[in-house]
Design an enzyme around this catalytic site. Structure first.
Site, PDB file in Angstrom:
ATOM      1  N   GLU A 269      45.880   5.815  68.811  1.00  0.00           N
ATOM      2  CA  GLU A 269      45.292   7.144  68.712  1.00  0.00           C
ATOM      3  C   GLU A 269      45.651   7.649  67.322  1.00  0.00           C
ATOM      4  OE1 GLU A 269      44.315  10.735  68.274  1.00  0.00           O
ATOM      5  OE2 GLU A 269      46.484  10.693  68.557  1.00  0.00           O
ATOM      6  N   HIS A 270      44.681   7.628  66.417  1.00  0.00           N
ATOM      7  CA  HIS A 270      45.049   7.885  65.025  1.00  0.00           C
ATOM      8  C   HIS A 270      44.723   9.289  64.547  1.00  0.00           C
ATOM      9  CE1 HIS A 270      40.856   6.762  64.512  1.00  0.00           C
ATOM     10  NE2 HIS A 270      40.896   7.011  63.236  1.00  0.00           N
ATOM     11  N   GLY A 271      44.666  10.254  65.499  1.00  0.00           N
ATOM     12  CA  GLY A 271      44.653  11.641  65.066  1.00  0.00           C
ATOM     13  C   GLY A 271      45.970  11.997  64.393  1.00  0.00           C
ATOM     14  N   ASN A 272      47.032  11.293  64.772  1.00  0.00           N
ATOM     15  CA  ASN A 272      48.367  11.558  64.250  1.00  0.00           C
ATOM     16  C   ASN A 272      48.535  11.060  62.820  1.00  0.00           C
ATOM     17  OD1 ASN A 272      51.137  12.347  64.468  1.00  0.00           O
ATOM     18  ND2 ASN A 272      51.679  10.218  64.825  1.00  0.00           N
ATOM     19  N   VAL A 273      48.095   9.841  62.547  1.00  0.00           N
ATOM     20  CA  VAL A 273      48.153   9.262  61.203  1.00  0.00           C
ATOM     21  C   VAL A 273      46.891   8.425  60.983  1.00  0.00           C
ATOM     22  CG1 VAL A 273      50.684   9.206  61.101  1.00  0.00           C
ATOM     23  CG2 VAL A 273      49.442   7.223  61.942  1.00  0.00           C
TER      24      VAL A 273
END
Length: 559
Positions: A269-273
């Site tokens: 889940e790359h909303g974080n990075v």
């Protein structure tokens, strides 16, 4: 070596572009997409807004936010991810770890190594021993490295929450457990004992215990619920799962999947990075992989450590159990509609480009548009990712790669113009793209500024002041890719010859995803599309090969 986060306070603030400058760039990007009459209409709307009191109000709001924050976009950018309530199947990134493709390895052997080496990387971040990323001599922001581990996306109604628990050694305690999933069973596993990361043999012993305790598949595993739409998952989690709060499932930032034959991939889940930041620890781990025979030849230390593991069980209501079966059906229904094609183009690569002082990325962008034109007989609004990490907490900006110069070049190709004309127009398109990329990296793109205008509009509306943005409400905005309508969503994934590479699904049901790694003698593409009458993944791949070959011939013409 300088400590990883030693320059964070000196990283410059993300700049705010001028409104009229952004509008003019946007209008230029429209000309290959819309008719002359439509362009005249939206030009009137956009320039009128730029000169209006409403335009000044929204820009002044952004200027005020920019003056009080080192990154005026940051909270809104995270909101763009966390307010998207679609299933994470269409948002998350999938990737392959090529170095795990070894002939003599096992599932548990590979998993043990990945856990050990990733935790070593975690420890290096904790002790601030990751080298600072630089580009053209400029230090990049390293906050994404800080955010890599101990992070999760928690579902909530209307807007998810990104939660982070990482701390450096100097900041204090940091959780060091991981979550292991096997046959739908969920285990919490501690990876550090007496201040040291468990060895590969120690981890392997623990995984054997987990495996033996998870022989039967848990068909009622809540893991399946994480693939539901976010609102649905949030409501089920909030009202229908009982037990300790410590048992709440988290949508993890980084998931490593090890198959039965030992091959490994990642899902994130790359909303974080951003994606490249996620690849770094996996490539670090992969560089140290050994096959099972090499592992067995190494001296296996006698471990006196006591495995610290805990099986996490959930008490589910009947309604939740029924939704688990439904979630599984939805997962397979959606995944069966997605086509992914890994394609290695080997007729030239970075060496060919560097010898002519050309950027391979720009050549690939031109080829992708050419391939789409050959496949669908029309031009596509295209999104390319540009990094803004030279600025404080910078993430990305959009490069709208379809330029008027590129359209002229493609028209000349279609009309069989002379070789000299085609070559001249090719380099016009090449230079135009590079100008756009440089502007985007400098924080002077189009789409993030427009996101800021929209968010400012919403903020002022909450105070009772309604302001319209007519040119963004015009259909030409969506036609040019706005509001998530880019028919080609693309990104460069790095230069690591055998590093991770992956994909996300296309932004549009009638579009393509194209993600590529640039190597010395070849390009590796991961192409994605929906199985749909509107797209053809095989034909697009064939036309991409044709386009790259064609461009190579253009470049060498009259050399």
């Amino acid at each position: 070596m300088e400590s990883t986060f030693s320059h964070q306070n000196s990283i410059p603030s993300l700049p705010l572009p001028g409104l009229k400058d952004t509008i003019e760039k946007y209008l230029k990007s429209l000309s290959p997409i819309v008719s002359k009459e439509e362009l005249e209409h939206v030009t009137s709307l956009a320039r009128g807004f730029g000169d209006s009191e409403n335009g000044r109000k929204l820009q002044n709001f952004l200027e005020l936010k920019s003056s009080s924050s080192k990154n005026w976009l940051e909270d809104w950018w995270y909101d763009a991810y966390t307010t998207n309530q679609d299933t994470l199947l269409t948002q998350n990134m999938g990737a392959i770890i090529p170095k795990s493709f070894m002939s003599n390895t096992s599932q548990i052997g590979m998993a043990s190594q990945i856990i050990h080496h990733l935790m070593n990387y975690w420890s290096r971040v904790r002790h601030e021993k990751i080298e600072i990323t630089k580009s053209r001599g400029i230090n990049w922001d390293m906050s994404q490295v800080y955010n890599l581990f101990n992070a999760c996306r928690t579902p909530a109604v209307s807007k998810d929450k990104i939660e982070r628990y990482f701390c450096t050694e100097s900041e204090g305690f940091c959780p060091s457990h991981i979550v292991v999933l096997y046959n739908g069973h969920i285990w919490k596993m501690e990876t550090v004992q007496n201040g040291k990361i468990l060895s590969v043999p120690e981890i392997r012993n623990i995984l054997e215990i987990i495996k033996s305790g998870s022989n039967r598949t848990d068909e009622n595993s809540i893991v399946k619920l994480t693939s539901l739409e976010r609102d649905t998952w949030a409501k089920l989690m909030k009202y229908s799962i009982f037990g300790s709060p410590l048992n709440a499932y988290m949508d993890k930032n980084l998931n490593i999947i090890v198959l039965k034959d030992g091959k490994a991939c990642l899902q994130a889940e790359h909303g974080n990075v951003d994606a490249i930041s996620l690849f770094a620890p996996c490539d670090f781990a992969a560089d140290q992989f050994l096959d099972d025979s090499e592992l067995s030849e190494k001296t296996l230390e006698n471990s006196s450590s006591t495995p610290t593991i805990e099986k996490i069980d959930f008490l589910l209501t009947g309604s939740v159990s029924s939704r688990i079966a439904e979630a599984e059906k939805q997962f397979f229904a959606l995944s069966s509609r997605i086509n992914v094609n890994v394609y290695h183009y080997s007729n030239f690569g970075a060496t060919f480009c560097k010898s002519r002082k050309l950027y391979a990325d720009t050549i690939i962008q031109i080829a992708l548009q050419m391939a789409y034109l050959k496949t669908h007989n029309k031009l596509a609004p295209i999104y390319e990712t540009a990094s803004t990490r030279k600025f404080y907490h910078g993430r990305t900006e959009t490069v709208r790669s379809l330029t008027p110069d590129l359209a002229k070049y493609l028209e000349a190709c279609e009309n069989s113009a002379t070789n000299e004309t085609i070559k001249t127009l090719f380099f016009d398109a090449y230079n135009s793209h590079n100008t756009l990329m440089d502007a985007a990296r400098d924080g002077k793109g189009i789409d993030r500024h427009f996101l800021g205008l929209r968010m400012s509009q919403l903020a002022l509306k909450s105070y009772g002041e309604k302001i319209a943005i007519p040119f963004l409400d015009d259909h030409s905005y969506a036609a040019s890719g706005g509001n998530g309508n880019f028919l080609l969503s693309t990104s460069f994934l790095g230069y690591n010859e055998n590093g991770c590479f992956g994909y996300v699904v296309p932004m549009c049901k009638d579009g393509y995803g194209a993600f590529y790694r640039i190597n010395a003698s070849r390009f590796t593409f991961t192409l994605s599309n929906y199985f749909d009458d509107a797209t053809n993944g095989d034909e697009f791949r064939e036309n991409l090969e044709y386009s790259l070959d064609f461009i190579k011939n253009v470049i060498v013409t009259n050399e």
